[in-house]
Design a protein around this motif. Structure first.
Motif, PDB file in Angstrom:
ATOM      1  N   ILE A   1       0.847  -1.206   0.000  1.00 44.70           N
ATOM      2  CA  ILE A   1       0.000   0.000   0.000  1.00 44.70           C
ATOM      3  C   ILE A   1       0.878   1.249   0.000  1.00 44.70           C
ATOM      4  O   ILE A   1       0.583   2.230  -0.697  1.00 44.70           O
ATOM      5  CB  ILE A   1      -0.973  -0.021   1.194  1.00 44.70           C
ATOM      6  N   SER A   2       1.969   1.220   0.739  1.00 42.82           N
ATOM      7  CA  SER A   2       2.892   2.358   0.773  1.00 42.82           C
ATOM      8  C   SER A   2       3.501   2.617  -0.598  1.00 42.82           C
ATOM      9  O   SER A   2       3.543   3.770  -1.060  1.00 42.82           O
ATOM     10  CB  SER A   2       4.007   2.093   1.785  1.00 42.82           C
ATOM     11  N   TYR A   3       3.960   1.571  -1.255  1.00 41.60           N
ATOM     12  CA  TYR A   3       4.545   1.732  -2.594  1.00 41.60           C
ATOM     13  C   TYR A   3       3.501   2.160  -3.618  1.00 41.60           C
ATOM     14  O   TYR A   3       3.794   2.957  -4.521  1.00 41.60           O
ATOM     15  CB  TYR A   3       5.248   0.440  -3.039  1.00 41.60           C
ATOM     16  N   ILE A   4       2.279   1.660  -3.484  1.00 37.29           N
ATOM     17  CA  ILE A   4       1.211   2.078  -4.389  1.00 37.29           C
ATOM     18  C   ILE A   4       0.948   3.575  -4.240  1.00 37.29           C
ATOM     19  O   ILE A   4       0.781   4.286  -5.241  1.00 37.29           O
ATOM     20  CB  ILE A   4      -0.066   1.247  -4.150  1.00 37.29           C
ATOM     21  N   ALA A   5       0.924   4.077  -3.015  1.00 41.13           N
ATOM     22  CA  ALA A   5       0.735   5.515  -2.793  1.00 41.13           C
ATOM     23  C   ALA A   5       1.874   6.311  -3.423  1.00 41.13           C
ATOM     24  O   ALA A   5       1.642   7.329  -4.092  1.00 41.13           O
ATOM     25  CB  ALA A   5       0.632   5.816  -1.296  1.00 41.13           C
ATOM     26  N   LEU A   6       3.097   5.850  -3.228  1.00 40.29           N
ATOM     27  CA  LEU A   6       4.252   6.541  -3.816  1.00 40.29           C
ATOM     28  C   LEU A   6       4.132   6.578  -5.345  1.00 40.29           C
ATOM     29  O   LEU A   6       4.299   7.637  -5.963  1.00 40.29           O
ATOM     30  CB  LEU A   6       5.529   5.819  -3.401  1.00 40.29           C
ATOM     31  N   ILE A   7       3.810   5.459  -5.951  1.00 39.55           N
ATOM     32  CA  ILE A   7       3.705   5.384  -7.418  1.00 39.55           C
ATOM     33  C   ILE A   7       2.533   6.219  -7.914  1.00 39.55           C
ATOM     34  O   ILE A   7       2.652   6.936  -8.925  1.00 39.55           O
ATOM     35  CB  ILE A   7       3.584   3.914  -7.863  1.00 39.55           C
ATOM     36  N   GLU A   8       1.409   6.167  -7.221  1.00 39.34           N
ATOM     37  CA  GLU A   8       0.246   6.969  -7.620  1.00 39.34           C
ATOM     38  C   GLU A   8       0.581   8.459  -7.571  1.00 39.34           C
ATOM     39  O   GLU A   8       0.261   9.205  -8.493  1.00 39.34           O
ATOM     40  CB  GLU A   8      -0.939   6.663  -6.713  1.00 39.34           C
ATOM     41  N   GLY A   9       1.222   8.898  -6.502  1.00 34.99           N
ATOM     42  CA  GLY A   9       1.614  10.302  -6.394  1.00 34.99           C
ATOM     43  C   GLY A   9       2.583  10.701  -7.489  1.00 34.99           C
ATOM     44  O   GLY A   9       2.454  11.761  -8.100  1.00 34.99           O
ATOM     45  N   ALA A  10       3.556   9.838  -7.778  1.00 38.28           N
ATOM     46  CA  ALA A  10       4.527  10.130  -8.838  1.00 38.28           C
ATOM     47  C   ALA A  10       3.839  10.239 -10.192  1.00 38.28           C
ATOM     48  O   ALA A  10       4.147  11.140 -10.988  1.00 38.28           O
ATOM     49  CB  ALA A  10       5.608   9.037  -8.867  1.00 38.28           C
ATOM     50  N   LEU A  11       2.901   9.332 -10.466  1.00 41.72           N
ATOM     51  CA  LEU A  11       2.183   9.394 -11.744  1.00 41.72           C
ATOM     52  C   LEU A  11       1.320  10.643 -11.849  1.00 41.72           C
ATOM     53  O   LEU A  11       1.241  11.264 -12.920  1.00 41.72           O
ATOM     54  CB  LEU A  11       1.318   8.142 -11.927  1.00 41.72           C
ATOM     55  N   LEU A  12       0.679  11.028 -10.750  1.00 38.97           N
ATOM     56  CA  LEU A  12      -0.123  12.254 -10.781  1.00 38.97           C
ATOM     57  C   LEU A  12       0.741  13.483 -11.047  1.00 38.97           C
ATOM     58  O   LEU A  12       0.294  14.434 -11.690  1.00 38.97           O
ATOM     59  CB  LEU A  12      -0.904  12.425  -9.471  1.00 38.97           C
ATOM     60  N   LEU A  13       1.965  13.464 -10.579  1.00 45.22           N
ATOM     61  CA  LEU A  13       2.867  14.587 -10.830  1.00 45.22           C
ATOM     62  C   LEU A  13       3.440  14.558 -12.243  1.00 45.22           C
ATOM     63  O   LEU A  13       3.547  15.595 -12.902  1.00 45.22           O
ATOM     64  CB  LEU A  13       4.015  14.580  -9.814  1.00 45.22           C
ATOM     65  N   ALA A  14       3.828  13.390 -12.721  1.00 40.49           N
ATOM     66  CA  ALA A  14       4.563  13.287 -13.986  1.00 40.49           C
ATOM     67  C   ALA A  14       3.651  13.105 -15.197  1.00 40.49           C
ATOM     68  O   ALA A  14       3.798  13.823 -16.188  1.00 40.49           O
ATOM     69  CB  ALA A  14       5.565  12.132 -13.911  1.00 40.49           C
ATOM     70  N   VAL A  15       2.766  12.145 -15.151  1.00 43.48           N
ATOM     71  CA  VAL A  15       1.884  11.834 -16.295  1.00 43.48           C
ATOM     72  C   VAL A  15       0.484  11.509 -15.769  1.00 43.48           C
ATOM     73  O   VAL A  15       0.093  10.335 -15.712  1.00 43.48           O
ATOM     74  CB  VAL A  15       2.438  10.676 -17.152  1.00 43.48           C
ATOM     75  N   PRO A  16      -0.278  12.505 -15.390  1.00 46.05           N
ATOM     76  CA  PRO A  16      -1.564  12.259 -14.737  1.00 46.05           C
ATOM     77  C   PRO A  16      -2.660  11.726 -15.660  1.00 46.05           C
ATOM     78  O   PRO A  16      -3.600  11.091 -15.191  1.00 46.05           O
ATOM     79  CB  PRO A  16      -1.954  13.628 -14.185  1.00 46.05           C
ATOM     80  N   GLY A  17      -2.557  11.943 -16.955  1.00 49.47           N
ATOM     81  CA  GLY A  17      -3.633  11.591 -17.877  1.00 49.47           C
ATOM     82  C   GLY A  17      -4.129  10.159 -17.765  1.00 49.47           C
ATOM     83  O   GLY A  17      -5.335   9.929 -17.589  1.00 49.47           O
TER      84      GLY A  17
END
Length: 135
Positions: A79-95
């Protein structure tokens, strides 16, 4: 459930409580989830703000808890890694992530029930679990 760390138990409780609240919110007011997705579509600033918050939470959780020793620790770490990846995707490539979010609004009740059940399981595992080593 036995785990290696008291931190795992407390994080499972916190994550579980969060999921319980999200699940209840989705069941009580599914229109709000749709409105959130619509707001994200209209506001790049909101996407960046949300991405930053989720990324910081994810990074913090990964830094303090990256344990792969038992099922509960693995669940908390995932769950921690999923949050990190989700946040990174929202910052870098949110589409793509926002597209998936819009698609998932067709299944709000299902997602809410899933979150509620998983939240109850995590919360109870944290509440009733026992730490064998204090890390």
């Amino acid at each position: 459930m036995d785990t290696i760390s008291i931190l795992t138990l407390r994080l499972a409780e916190a994550m579980g409580l969060y999921m319980i609240l999200i699940g209840i919110g989705g069941l009580a007011n599914p229109a709000r989830w749709r409105a959130v997705m619509d707001d994200l579509n209209r506001s790049p600033a909101l996407v960046v703000t949300l991405g930053f918050a989720v990324f910081i939470v994810g990074v913090t959780l990964v830094m303090i808890h990256s344990l792969w020793t038992d099922p509960l620790a693995v669940a908390v770490s995932l769950i921690s890694y999923i949050a990190l990846i989700e946040g990174a995707l929202l910052l870098a490539v949110p589409g793509p992530l926002i597209s998936i979010g819009h698609w998932s609004t067709g299944f709000i009740r299902g997602w809410a029930i899933f979150a509620l059940v998983l939240g109850i399981l995590l919360f109870l595992a944290g509440l009733t679990g026992r730490a064998t080593i204090s890390v």
